[in-house]
Design an enzyme around this catalytic site. Structure first.
Site, PDB file in Angstrom:
ATOM      1  CB  SER A   1       7.039  -8.780  -3.246  1.00 39.06           C
ATOM      2  OG  SER A   1       6.384  -9.887  -3.778  1.00 39.06           O
TER       3      SER A   1
ATOM      4  CG  HIS B   1       3.924 -10.199   0.275  1.00 41.35           C
ATOM      5  ND1 HIS B   1       3.077  -9.211  -0.140  1.00 41.35           N
ATOM      6  CD2 HIS B   1       4.658 -10.510  -0.821  1.00 41.35           C
ATOM      7  CE1 HIS B   1       3.284  -8.937  -1.416  1.00 41.35           C
ATOM      8  NE2 HIS B   1       4.243  -9.718  -1.847  1.00 41.35           N
TER       9      HIS B   1
END
EC number: 3.4.21.92
Length: 199
Positions: A98, A123
């Site tokens: 992330s 993501h």
């Protein structure tokens, strides 16, 4: 005052890990080894600014082992990396997920590394929303803008298209170190330090 008392006073309130991080800082190595939040972001930003002021021509090495975290805290680190006149070499180890992935890819081109067993996960950003319908609409608009901005920056750093990044980050996208190199998140997979650990 004896030397033992002076040493005890100097190390009061500092545990072994603090002294290790202090020693690394003297070598221009900083470490993100936790979830990204405001506290760690402020610490890393201060370290980058300090090292930049000490010598604006030498590289800073940022080692990342992080599950990600706050987008705003991560963007503070990212903006400080870009603001610094120093090249920021990034090293992915363990997990760079992330916001950890975002910071890894945001290092200076040619100086982004992954250790061989690192796992990298990309993501889309996530956020909790609440409040009135009007508040939720405002938050949703801000979230969409943040998502778009991050996808544009990842595309710029990796060489992938904005559309490809948007598609690939719709769900968790996992990379081995080699796959991250092929995708453009890092430039090199390294197995051992050649020369000093800092650049």
């Amino acid at each position: 005052m004896t030397d033992q008392i002076r040493m005890a006073q100097a190390s009061a309130g500092m545990n072994l890990s603090d002294s290790v991080y202090e020693r690394l800082l003297r070598e221009r190595i900083i470490f993100l080894g936790t979830q990204v939040d405001d506290e760690i972001a402020n610490k890393l930003c201060a370290q980058i600014l300090l090292l930049s002021a000490e010598d604006p021509t030498r590289d800073i090495s940022l080692y990342i082992n992080s599950p990600g975290g706050s987008v705003t805290a991560g963007m503070a680190i990212y903006d400080t990396m870009k603001y610094s006149p120093c090249d920021i070499a990034t090293y992915g180890m363990g997990l760079a997920a992330s916001m950890g992935q975002f910071l890894l890819s945001g290092g200076t081109k040619g100086k982004r590394f992954a250790l061989p067993h690192a796992r990298i996960m990309m993501h889309q950003p996530s956020a909790g929303v609440g409040g009135t319908a009007a508040d939720i609409a405002i938050q949703a608009e801000q979230f969409a803008q943040t998502k778009r901005e991050m996808a544009e920056l990842i595309a710029e750093h990796t060489g992938q298209s904005f559309e490809q990044i948007t598609k690939d980050s719709d769900r968790d996208r996992w990379f081995t170190a080699q796959q991250a190199k092929e995708y453009g998140i890092v430039d090199h997979v390294i197995e051992s330090a050649q020369g000093p650990l800092s650049n």
